[in-house]
Motif scaffolding. Structure first.
Motif, PDB file in Angstrom:
ATOM      1  N   ASN A  71       0.411  -1.439   0.434  1.00 21.22           N
ATOM      2  CA  ASN A  71      -0.071  -0.313  -0.378  1.00 21.22           C
ATOM      3  C   ASN A  71       0.532   1.536   0.153  1.00 21.22           C
ATOM      4  N   TYR A  72       1.605   1.295  -0.092  1.00 21.88           N
ATOM      5  CA  TYR A  72       2.952   2.751  -0.394  1.00 21.88           C
ATOM      6  C   TYR A  72       2.271   3.861  -1.088  1.00 21.88           C
ATOM      7  N   ASP A  73       1.696   3.610  -1.570  1.00 22.16           N
ATOM      8  CA  ASP A  73       1.632   5.153  -2.504  1.00 22.16           C
ATOM      9  C   ASP A  73       0.290   5.633  -1.472  1.00 22.16           C
ATOM     10  N   TRP A  74      -0.274   4.838  -0.808  1.00 20.80           N
ATOM     11  CA  TRP A  74      -1.506   5.394  -0.290  1.00 20.80           C
ATOM     12  C   TRP A  74      -1.577   4.944   1.772  1.00 20.80           C
ATOM     13  N   GLU A  75      -0.828   4.742   1.781  1.00 21.75           N
ATOM     14  CA  GLU A  75      -0.706   4.304   3.343  1.00 21.75           C
ATOM     15  C   GLU A  75       0.211   5.767   4.441  1.00 21.75           C
ATOM     16  N   ASP A  76      -0.889   5.995   4.981  1.00 24.63           N
ATOM     17  CA  ASP A  76      -0.248   6.930   6.251  1.00 24.63           C
ATOM     18  C   ASP A  76       1.400   7.220   6.166  1.00 24.63           C
ATOM     19  N   VAL A  77       1.593   6.159   6.406  1.00 25.90           N
ATOM     20  CA  VAL A  77       3.237   6.062   7.073  1.00 25.90           C
ATOM     21  C   VAL A  77       4.023   4.593   6.860  1.00 25.90           C
ATOM     22  N   HIS A  78       4.883   4.967   6.440  1.00 27.88           N
ATOM     23  CA  HIS A  78       5.660   3.642   5.581  1.00 27.88           C
ATOM     24  C   HIS A  78       6.348   2.834   6.932  1.00 27.88           C
ATOM     25  N   LEU A  79       6.594   1.627   7.081  1.00 27.83           N
ATOM     26  CA  LEU A  79       7.631   1.107   7.170  1.00 27.83           C
ATOM     27  C   LEU A  79       8.809   0.244   6.806  1.00 27.83           C
ATOM     28  N   TRP A  80       9.877   0.350   7.865  1.00 22.21           N
ATOM     29  CA  TRP A  80      10.862   0.982   7.660  1.00 22.21           C
ATOM     30  C   TRP A  80      11.293  -0.749   7.427  1.00 22.21           C
ATOM     31  N   ARG A  81      11.269  -0.828   5.832  1.00 24.77           N
ATOM     32  CA  ARG A  81      11.596  -2.575   5.730  1.00 24.77           C
ATOM     33  C   ARG A  81      12.076  -3.154   3.854  1.00 24.77           C
ATOM     34  N   ASP A  82      12.526  -3.586   3.267  1.00 23.91           N
ATOM     35  CA  ASP A  82      12.407  -3.689   1.993  1.00 23.91           C
ATOM     36  C   ASP A  82      12.216  -5.665   2.101  1.00 23.91           C
ATOM     37  N   ASN A  83      11.160  -5.669   1.179  1.00 22.48           N
ATOM     38  CA  ASN A  83      10.307  -6.999   1.294  1.00 22.48           C
ATOM     39  C   ASN A  83      10.587  -7.980   0.042  1.00 22.48           C
ATOM     40  N   LEU A  84      11.221  -9.079  -0.301  1.00 24.00           N
ATOM     41  CA  LEU A  84      11.121 -10.033  -1.179  1.00 24.00           C
ATOM     42  C   LEU A  84      10.390 -11.282  -0.971  1.00 24.00           C
ATOM     43  N   ARG A  85       9.079 -11.176  -1.599  1.00 26.95           N
ATOM     44  CA  ARG A  85       8.371 -12.304  -1.582  1.00 26.95           C
ATOM     45  C   ARG A  85       7.801 -12.340  -3.401  1.00 26.95           C
ATOM     46  N   HIS A  86       7.848 -14.197  -2.888  1.00 27.40           N
ATOM     47  CA  HIS A  86       7.300 -14.539  -3.894  1.00 27.40           C
ATOM     48  C   HIS A  86       7.148 -16.646  -3.225  1.00 27.40           C
ATOM     49  N   PRO A  87       6.153 -17.432  -4.430  1.00 24.94           N
ATOM     50  CA  PRO A  87       5.379 -18.676  -4.143  1.00 24.94           C
ATOM     51  C   PRO A  87       6.744 -19.521  -4.266  1.00 24.94           C
ATOM     52  N   CYS A  88       6.386 -20.563  -3.644  1.00 24.96           N
ATOM     53  CA  CYS A  88       7.010 -22.091  -2.865  1.00 24.96           C
ATOM     54  C   CYS A  88       6.476 -23.150  -4.120  1.00 24.96           C
ATOM     55  N   LEU A  89       5.117 -22.980  -4.155  1.00 22.03           N
ATOM     56  CA  LEU A  89       4.659 -23.871  -4.711  1.00 22.03           C
ATOM     57  C   LEU A  89       3.806 -23.386  -5.866  1.00 22.03           C
ATOM     58  N   PRO A  90       3.722 -24.829  -7.002  1.00 26.80           N
ATOM     59  CA  PRO A  90       4.314 -26.304  -7.290  1.00 26.80           C
ATOM     60  C   PRO A  90       6.124 -25.293  -7.313  1.00 26.80           C
ATOM     61  N   LEU A  91       6.934 -26.313  -6.969  1.00 21.39           N
ATOM     62  CA  LEU A  91       8.460 -25.316  -6.168  1.00 21.39           C
ATOM     63  C   LEU A  91       8.584 -25.195  -8.005  1.00 21.39           C
ATOM     64  N   GLU A  92       9.617 -26.180  -8.725  1.00 22.93           N
ATOM     65  CA  GLU A  92       9.695 -25.816 -10.307  1.00 22.93           C
ATOM     66  C   GLU A  92       9.013 -24.669 -10.635  1.00 22.93           C
ATOM     67  N   GLU A  93       7.684 -25.043 -10.469  1.00 20.77           N
ATOM     68  CA  GLU A  93       7.222 -23.857 -11.594  1.00 20.77           C
ATOM     69  C   GLU A  93       7.243 -22.514 -11.011  1.00 20.77           C
ATOM     70  N   SER A  94       7.565 -22.474 -10.051  1.00 20.64           N
ATOM     71  CA  SER A  94       7.808 -20.977  -9.205  1.00 20.64           C
ATOM     72  C   SER A  94       9.382 -20.878  -9.128  1.00 20.64           C
ATOM     73  N   MET A  95       9.987 -21.929  -8.940  1.00 19.62           N
ATOM     74  CA  MET A  95      11.785 -21.175  -9.410  1.00 19.62           C
ATOM     75  C   MET A  95      12.110 -20.783  -9.926  1.00 19.62           C
ATOM     76  N   LYS A  96      11.323 -21.103 -11.378  1.00 18.47           N
ATOM     77  CA  LYS A  96      11.221 -19.247 -13.156  1.00 18.47           C
ATOM     78  C   LYS A  96      11.263 -18.796 -12.334  1.00 18.47           C
ATOM     79  N   HIS A  97      10.651 -17.961 -11.158  1.00 18.77           N
ATOM     80  CA  HIS A  97      10.474 -16.818 -10.982  1.00 18.77           C
ATOM     81  C   HIS A  97      11.166 -15.932 -10.094  1.00 18.77           C
ATOM     82  N   TRP A  98      12.235 -17.261  -9.234  1.00 17.40           N
ATOM     83  CA  TRP A  98      12.679 -16.771  -8.351  1.00 17.40           C
ATOM     84  C   TRP A  98      13.881 -15.586  -8.656  1.00 17.40           C
ATOM     85  N   PRO A  99      14.656 -15.028  -7.709  1.00 17.65           N
ATOM     86  CA  PRO A  99      15.595 -13.852  -8.467  1.00 17.65           C
ATOM     87  C   PRO A  99      17.305 -14.962  -9.080  1.00 17.65           C
ATOM     88  N   GLN A 100      17.488 -14.426 -10.038  1.00 17.07           N
ATOM     89  CA  GLN A 100      19.038 -15.464 -10.596  1.00 17.07           C
ATOM     90  C   GLN A 100      20.024 -15.136  -9.549  1.00 17.07           C
TER      91      GLN A 100
END
Length: 338
Positions: free
Chosen positions: A114-143
């Motif tokens: 909600n960065y663009d419309w939240e009143d206060v920002h959280l002091w964090r950076d976040n990396l998120r992605h699915p882990c299932l199904p594993l083989e398919e998900s891994m194709k999208h993970w960081p290289q």
């Protein structure tokens, strides 16, 4: 990319839009001492005893830590190492993953969705992605780092086995027998890697504001020697001490509902540090969008009336996001009032 806290935290003082209202600030509790009374359960012990300990901790705290969980300490250490390495990559390497599009399967962003419309920002950076199904998900993970996919893939598989084991123990303890938690209830697993850079004034801001998790169960790996996770119990915030060989287990709203209130999802938050960066990895076990969630029939009787109605998980998530996870109101649309 310029929004990422890790790109500018050491170049300026705490910006106004990261300062929480007085009643939400951690204040002196940002440096509260570790509390050793969060239960630590040895999964290598007697199973009957383990089940009793898990149910007690899940009812009283909504949180516990587990040791002898079957995941090697070296794998956990190496996986945490690759997460930290990711956040230390040059900006051009992280740019390939950074996105402000919430529909992107794997993305790096800052604060919350909600960065663009939240009143206060959280002091964090976040990396998120699915882990299932594993083989398919891994194709999208960081290289990058080059070992990311291999290490995180192996760790994800091990964490899922642990989650299934704990849910089986909970099922048996509740009297639901084996196999209650299966199929659509365990359809998805998401990984959130949170990175909290050092903060000039931890008393004024938060890495993650207070909330309960909307999913079934969460397994969290904390970085050693850096406090940050706090749980609300008996009117006060207590710190969950990082243990080198332990994983934190967190009861989500869906387990609270399925158990008809016997287990509880506890409020928790993440505070920051003025001297240390902190990285944590949370694996969320979640139902499928169309999964029907409701209190288990075997737990409802004349002396234990049904507390929650049936719903599809996607309805719960939409409500959770609309209410911005506010714990005092998020469950209201699902409660059955006598």
């Amino acid at each position: 990319m310029e929004k990422l806290v890790s790109n500018w935290y050491n170049k300026r003082t705490l910006p106004e839009n990261y300062i929480f209202p007085p009643d939400a600030r951690p204040g002196k509790l940002a440096t509260a001492p570790s509390c050793d009374n969060i239960p630590v359960i040895d999964l290598g012990g007697d199973q009957t005893c383990i089940i009793q300990q898990i149910l007690k901790a899940s009812h009283e705290y909504g949180f516990f830590q587990v040791i002898n969980h079957g995941i090697s300490e070296s794998l956990l250490k190496d996986t945490m190492g690759v997460f930290k390495e990711f956040f230390e990559l040059p900006a051009e390497d992280k740019a390939a993953v950074y996105s402000e599009d919430p529909k992107k399967i794997c993305r790096l962003f800052t604060s919350s969705g909600n960065y663009d419309w939240e009143d206060v920002h959280l002091w964090r950076d976040n990396l998120r992605h699915p882990c299932l199904p594993l083989e398919e998900s891994m194709k999208h993970w960081p290289q990058q780092p080059s070992t990311y996919r291999e290490l995180v893939g192996t760790c994800s598989s091990q964490v899922r086995k642990l989650a299934l084991n704990i849910l089986e123990l909970i099922s048996e303890g509740l009297g639901l027998g084996t196999g209650y938690f299966r199929d659509e209830l365990l359809k998805n697993m998401l990984l959130f890697v949170n990175h909290y850079p050092p903060c000039s004034d931890p008393s004024l801001t938060l890495g993650v504001s207070k909330h309960c998790d909307p999913n079934l169960i969460t397994i969290l790996h904390q970085e050693e020697h850096v406090n940050g996770l706090q749980v609300f119990k008996d009117g006060e915030w207590i710190c969950v001490k990082p243990l080198s060989d332990a994983l934190v287990i967190n009861i989500g709203y869906q387990l609270q509902i399925i158990s008809n209130g016997k287990l509880k999802s506890a409020e928790h938050r993440a505070v920051t540090s003025s001297s240390n960066a902190r990285t944590s990895a949370a694996f969320f076990i979640t139902p499928s969008d169309d999964c029907i969630v409701e209190p288990a029939g075997d737990l409802i009787n004349a002396s234990n009336p049904q507390l929650f109605r049936s719903f599809r998980y996607k309805e719960f998530i939409m409500n959770y996001l609309t209410k911005q996870g506010k714990t005092e109101v998020v469950l209201e649309p699902f409660k059955l009032h006598a």
